[in-house]
Design a protein around this motif. Structure first.
Motif, mmCIF file in Angstrom:
data_model
loop_
_atom_site.group_PDB
_atom_site.id
_atom_site.type_symbol
_atom_site.label_atom_id
_atom_site.label_comp_id
_atom_site.label_asym_id
_atom_site.label_seq_id
_atom_site.Cartn_x
_atom_site.Cartn_y
_atom_site.Cartn_z
ATOM 1 N N GLU A 183 -4.806 2.755 -4.472
ATOM 2 C CA GLU A 183 -5.806 2.504 -3.438
ATOM 3 C C GLU A 183 -5.503 3.344 -2.197
ATOM 4 O O GLU A 183 -4.401 3.294 -1.662
ATOM 5 C CB GLU A 183 -5.828 1.018 -3.066
ATOM 6 N N ARG A 184 -6.477 4.120 -1.751
ATOM 7 C CA ARG A 184 -6.292 4.958 -0.562
ATOM 8 C C ARG A 184 -7.012 4.411 0.665
ATOM 9 O O ARG A 184 -6.750 4.853 1.782
ATOM 10 C CB ARG A 184 -6.786 6.383 -0.856
ATOM 11 N N ASN A 185 -7.895 3.472 0.446
ATOM 12 C CA ASN A 185 -8.659 2.894 1.545
ATOM 13 C C ASN A 185 -7.969 1.615 2.020
ATOM 14 O O ASN A 185 -7.848 0.646 1.269
ATOM 15 C CB ASN A 185 -10.087 2.589 1.073
ATOM 16 N N LEU A 212 1.509 4.356 -2.859
ATOM 17 C CA LEU A 212 1.382 5.795 -2.583
ATOM 18 C C LEU A 212 2.655 6.544 -2.980
ATOM 19 O O LEU A 212 2.586 7.666 -3.511
ATOM 20 C CB LEU A 212 1.076 6.011 -1.095
ATOM 21 N N TRP A 217 0.838 -1.213 0.000
ATOM 22 C CA TRP A 217 0.000 0.000 0.000
ATOM 23 C C TRP A 217 0.867 1.256 0.000
ATOM 24 O O TRP A 217 0.643 2.189 -0.791
ATOM 25 C CB TRP A 217 -0.915 -0.045 1.229
ATOM 26 N N GLU A 271 2.693 6.860 -6.751
ATOM 27 C CA GLU A 271 1.736 7.880 -7.191
ATOM 28 C C GLU A 271 2.270 9.284 -6.915
ATOM 29 O O GLU A 271 2.145 10.190 -7.764
ATOM 30 C CB GLU A 271 0.400 7.681 -6.461
#
Length: 480
Positions: free
Chosen positions: A140-142, A61, A57, A64
């Protein structure tokens, strides 16, 4: 998930909570329920999963952020670091037995690095980072959606290897999922029952014979060893396909559609078709993330063969770093390379990869390769094959002389032969109709579906393998 009463009760509990809580919390519930299930299986697996999920995860990030600042060098470095660390983690876990400090199986470190199903979620994590780099999926941020993607518990133990985009698509509709949906429940029942029948009635019964034969192959005759090879081919298929069918069915309870991992592979007319039908999620992953990036078939026949061998070597190592798994992978690489030669694409030789001749040849080639997969070592596999080819069948070594090794052998043989004959007939019908086995029943009149369900339940209860010494929860692919 494992096919046990406890697992079924757990999924029913989650199902009840799924419809009792507010709809906006459904994704979080499924993610938490998956993590709890994994921890109940093995707390060390839960720790490893959280570590892999958080690392993946965060790397997404970072990539991105670097892309948003047009720092392409950082993007490439972060992508490479993420993939290398995940691949290195996987390779290290596969190679643990080679390190002296890992010989103590009771040590905390030994248990920590052997989480259940680790190969499946590590490959999913690698594909997530690669897809972020390719910009084929958004970051994905969640955190709950990320956990759900990596450890959705019906598929956690033995796959399939899902893609993030496909799982995201499933999550879009679960907030509006209704309890009463006859079509969905029909699919759930057929997939779960067929999966359980494949696993408990066929695979587990064959496993009794396979274990005995492979455990004493040096004293067996050629016929017995040949039958043992055939038995294992069906055991591993029914074990893995049965789990995959059940995982699809349990996921449909929550409106989640998993990848069809098996598409009647033993009906394949050549090895190329076999790998389009066997473990589809793995073969497509290897194609998209290794074979195509290496150049695929775009740079001539020699380069294509090299790329094919690399892919199948990776496939073998993914299952285990021992010589036997590598030999299994490379043997399939040779099969695929030969099958891809122009010689077998035209003329009389083409008949060797078509029709029933092609099916029989493909099945036999696959079965020989499975010996390396099942044997305890590379040397053991070679000796098994050598003994099978040289032992012969004399009056003193007829198969009947070995029946004392098998419990209830007469009844079991009848059950085994009949169930395999019915299995092949049904799968051939499904193959001709271009559907899988559950799809043959889905959509039929309800009395046909109920009759089939009743017969399968009776078969599982009467013919299923149970007992204190038998572990129905153990799937062959759990170790990978």
């Amino acid at each position: 998930m494992t096919l046990t009463i406890i697992s079924v009760l757990y999924i029913l509990l989650v199902f009840a909570l799924f419809y009792l809580i507010r709809r906006k919390f459904r994704i979080a519930l499924l993610a938490i329920a998956s993590l709890v299930y994994v921890c109940l299986l093995d707390v060390y697996a839960g720790i490893a999963v959280i570590a892999v999920a958080m690392f993946t995860w965060l790397m997404g990030l970072v990539i991105e952020y670097a892309k948003s600042r047009d720092v392409n060098k950082i993007v490439r470095i972060a992508t490479a670091v993420g993939i290398i660390i995940l691949a290195g983690f996987l390779l290290f876990m596969k190679s643990y037995s080679r390190f002296p400090f890992m010989q103590n199986e009771e040590s905390l470190f030994h248990r920590f690095i052997l989480p259940i199903g680790f190969s499946f979620y590590v490959f999913q994590a690698i594909s997530y980072i690669a897809d972020i780099y390719r910009e084929t999926i958004p970051v994905e941020r969640n955190v709950f959606r990320m956990l759900f993607y990596l450890i959705w518990f019906p598929k956690f133990v033995s796959g399939p290897i899902e893609r993030k985009a496909d799982m995201d698509e499933q999550l879009e509709n679960i907030q509006d999922l209704l309890f009463f949906d006859a079509a969905r429940w029909s699919r759930v029942i057929q997939y779960v029952l067929i999966g359980a029948f494949y696993k408990i009635v066929i695979a587990d019964r064959l496993g009794i014979y396979v274990d005995k034969i492979y455990g004493a192959y040096e004293s067996m005759n050629s016929l017995t060893l040949f039958l043992g090879m055939i038995m294992y081919s069906f055991q591993i298929y029914c074990d893995f396909a049965g789990y995959s069918y059940a995982a699809i069915g349990f996921s449909l309870i929550f409106g989640i559609r998993l990848t069809e991992n098996f598409k009647l592979p033993y009906m394949s007319q050549n090895i190329t078709e076999f790998w389009r039908r066997w473990h589809c999620s793995l073969s497509s992953w290897l194609r998209d993330y290794i074979y195509i990036p290496l150049g695929g078939s775009r740079h001539g026949q020699v380069r294509k063969i090299i790329n094919t061998m690399i892919v199948f070597l990776v496939c073998g190592i993914w299952h285990g770093e021992s010589m036997s798994f590598m030999a299994w992978g490379l043997l399939h690489g040779v099969y695929s390379a030969v099958d891809g030669l122009e010689l077998f694409r035209s003329g009389a030789a083409r008949r060797l990869r078509e029709g029933w001749i092609g099916r029989i040849l493909t099945f036999m080639c696959v079965s020989v390769a499975w010996i390396f997969f099942r044997a305890s070592s590379f040397t053991g596999a070679c000796r098994y094959i050598l003994t099978m080819l040289t032992a012969g069948v004399s009056r003193e070594t007829l198969m009947s002389d070995h029946m004392s090794l098998f419990p209830n052998h007469v009844t079991d043989i009848y059950v085994m032969v009949i169930t395999l004959a019915v299995l092949l007939l049904i799968e051939y019908i499904a193959y001709r109709s271009e559907r899988n086995v559950p799809a043959l029943l889905i959509g039929r009149p309800y009395y046909v579906q109920y009759t089939a369900a009743f017969l399968m339940i009776m078969g599982i209860l009467i013919l299923g393998i149970y007992g204190p010494a038998h572990d129905t929860a153990r799937m062959i692919y759990m170790q990978f």
